[in-house]
Design a protein around this motif. Structure first.
Motif, short mmCIF file in Angstrom:
data_model
loop_
_atom_site.label_atom_id
_atom_site.label_comp_id
_atom_site.label_asym_id
_atom_site.label_seq_id
_atom_site.Cartn_x
_atom_site.Cartn_y
_atom_site.Cartn_z
N ASP A 59 1.27 -1.48 0.14
CA ASP A 59 -0.13 0.01 0.14
C ASP A 59 0.79 1.32 0.00
O ASP A 59 2.08 1.57 0.09
CB ASP A 59 -0.84 -0.40 1.16
N VAL A 60 0.36 1.92 -0.26
CA VAL A 60 0.71 3.59 -0.53
C VAL A 60 -0.28 4.76 0.03
O VAL A 60 -1.27 4.48 -0.30
CB VAL A 60 0.99 4.19 -1.56
N PHE A 61 -0.06 4.77 0.78
CA PHE A 61 -0.01 6.48 1.66
C PHE A 61 0.47 8.01 1.23
O PHE A 61 1.63 8.39 1.87
CB PHE A 61 -0.54 6.24 3.18
N SER A 62 -0.12 8.63 0.70
CA SER A 62 0.56 9.54 0.00
C SER A 62 -0.52 11.31 0.34
O SER A 62 -0.04 12.35 -0.24
CB SER A 62 0.39 9.35 -0.97
N HIS A 63 -1.34 11.21 1.79
CA HIS A 63 -2.26 12.22 1.29
C HIS A 63 -1.61 13.62 2.43
O HIS A 63 -1.62 13.41 4.19
CB HIS A 63 -3.27 11.92 2.02
N ASP A 72 -3.98 14.12 8.91
CA ASP A 72 -3.41 13.11 8.24
C ASP A 72 -2.30 11.84 9.27
O ASP A 72 -2.81 10.75 8.48
CB ASP A 72 -2.57 13.92 7.51
N VAL A 73 -2.57 12.31 10.02
CA VAL A 73 -1.31 11.34 10.34
C VAL A 73 -2.32 9.92 11.41
O VAL A 73 -2.12 8.93 10.87
CB VAL A 73 -0.57 11.63 11.39
N ASP A 74 -3.52 11.48 11.20
CA ASP A 74 -4.79 9.71 12.22
C ASP A 74 -5.11 8.86 10.79
O ASP A 74 -5.39 7.81 11.36
CB ASP A 74 -5.67 10.45 13.09
N ASP A 75 -4.85 9.71 10.18
CA ASP A 75 -5.67 8.70 9.08
C ASP A 75 -4.95 7.72 8.50
O ASP A 75 -5.23 6.78 7.85
CB ASP A 75 -6.35 9.47 7.40
N ALA A 104 3.53 5.43 12.72
CA ALA A 104 3.87 4.30 13.03
C ALA A 104 3.43 3.77 14.37
O ALA A 104 4.60 2.87 15.02
CB ALA A 104 5.40 3.83 12.24
N SER A 105 3.82 4.74 15.42
CA SER A 105 3.44 4.65 16.97
C SER A 105 2.09 4.98 17.09
O SER A 105 1.77 3.85 17.89
CB SER A 105 4.87 6.16 17.04
N VAL A 106 0.93 5.85 16.35
CA VAL A 106 0.75 6.17 16.93
C VAL A 106 -0.62 4.79 16.54
O VAL A 106 -2.01 4.23 17.38
CB VAL A 106 0.07 7.72 16.71
N SER A 112 -5.96 9.02 19.10
CA SER A 112 -5.48 10.09 18.15
C SER A 112 -3.88 10.14 18.20
O SER A 112 -3.31 10.76 19.62
CB SER A 112 -6.32 11.13 17.93
N ILE A 113 -3.67 10.93 17.11
CA ILE A 113 -1.43 11.43 17.81
C ILE A 113 -2.74 12.68 18.33
O ILE A 113 -1.37 13.71 18.97
CB ILE A 113 -0.83 12.05 16.44
N ARG A 114 -3.29 13.52 18.38
CA ARG A 114 -4.22 14.64 19.01
C ARG A 114 -3.73 14.98 20.36
O ARG A 114 -3.51 15.50 21.22
CB ARG A 114 -5.12 15.23 19.35
#
Length: 370
Positions: A59-63, A72-75, A104-106, A112-114
């Motif tokens: 898979d590739v994430f590019s957003h 974007d991190v949460d997505d 990679a952590s959250v 959520s990274i928030r």
């Protein structure tokens, strides 16, 4: 007393991106996701890598925006959870690498990274191994434990630090930087110079990082103009990549200081690119710190300059020569806007500066720029 820690294995050289899949096989990783900026996805770098590792890169994430947002991190983290990935490959500039570090952590938590962004709350220790492949010579994020994220909704930009964020491997392939436009090359190069100088004069400085800082800053002064003027110059590109990764090591532990603290509101409020925003105040702080800290004078001497005043002059001239802004006059900032910048510049990084930064100093700084 001082300590030194650098757990990232660095592979440096043209064509080293070809080592990503063999490394994954060597480590026994089975299923990976690529996190890459849209620009990188649009060229052949990601396609070639995915073809090479088609059985494990699924898979590739590019957003990813230039200042990666917490959403974007949460997505990305949600995709990691659902896909049961066991490693991450980040390809791009600091935006892609910082986003990948956080995801990679959250992604190993339900959070959520928030919860961790600007709150001081520590991330749990579980995280996926990360291979960082920078395509710019700028952030040094591939060898640091910091991710700088924005929260557009809250109008906030701040770093998160965690040992989780140290990549397993940093793959530095100078050929990946050949298509950087001159302006991006200039911004990234100024970020590198800021990392090196601030890492040296940080109150948390230490001998090993000092050596890295002098080496990296010397390379920037020697090769940045050439790389901006001759984008296909192999030697200049290679030396700037060397400067970037070594500058990353120079500030990873000492941390950055006042120029980076001021850069955050300049980027948040006026959308000045990060490296350009750091460079905007770097010459001012070189002169100021040099007036009060003998180590900054020593740094100037090691870089071949008479004193910190000349160092400041050389930074200013470098900015002019590579087409970066040297003031804020075009923004026509009023008194309130300046006061807002003064208030917002008291970011925690400012406390690392060797000379205490007061409102009066920041007021003087911004008045000179407008």
């Amino acid at each position: 007393m001082w300590t030194y820690k650098q757990p990232v294995t660095v592979l440096f050289g043209n064509g080293t991106i070809q080592q990503v899949i063999p490394l994954a096989h060597q480590r026994g990783w089975k299923r990976g996701i690529v996190v890459a900026t849209p620009h990188v996805v649009a060229n052949s770098v990601v396609d070639d890598l995915v073809r090479q590792g088609k059985e494990i890169l699924t898979d590739v994430f590019s957003h990813i925006t230039p200042n990666p947002d917490v959403q974007d991190v949460d997505d990305c983290a949600d995709i990691i959870r659902k896909g049961a990935y066991d490693f991450v490959v980040a390809i791009g500039g600091g935006s892609a690498i910082d986003l990948a570090k956080a995801a990679a952590s959250v992604g190993c938590t339900p959070d959520s990274i928030r919860l961790y962004h600007g709150t001081g709350r520590e991330l749990p220790p579980n995280h996926l191994p990360l291979v960082a492949v920078p395509t710019t010579a700028g952030t040094g994020s591939e060898v640091t434990s910091v991710a700088v994220l924005s929260d557009i909704r809250q109008h906030k930009k701040s770093p998160i630090a965690s040992d989780n964020f140290f990549p397993e491997y940093a793959i530095i392939d100078p050929e990946l930087t050949y298509d950087m436009p001159a302006y991006l090359t200039a911004c990234c190069g100024m970020d590198v110079l800021s990392h090196a100088l601030e890492g040296y004069w940080s109150i948390h400085h230490q001998p090993i990082c000092d050596i890295y800082a002098v080496h990296a800053a010397s390379l920037v002064f020697q090769y940045l103009r050439q790389a901006c003027q001759q984008p296909k110059n192999a030697e200049a590109r290679e030396k700037l990549c060397e400067a970037s990764v070594i500058a990353g090591m120079s500030f990873a532990l000492p941390k950055t200081t006042a120029s980076h603290a001021c850069s955050f509101p300049l980027t948040n409020q006026y959308h000045i690119p990060h490296g350009e925003a750091c460079g905007l105040t770097l010459d001012y702080f070189a002169r100021l710190n040099g007036q009060h800290d003998i180590r900054v004078q020593q740094l100037a001497h090691q870089l071949g300059f008479q004193d910190s005043e000349v160092l400041g002059d050389e930074i200013f001239q470098l900015k002019k020569d590579i087409g970066l802004r040297t003031d804020l006059r075009d923004l026509q900032l009023d008194k309130k806007a300046i006061q807002d910048l003064v208030a917002a510049s008291h970011h925690p990084n400012v406390k690392n500066n060797p000379y205490p930064i007061t409102d009066e100093i920041l007021q003087d700084l911004y008045q000179r720029l407008v």
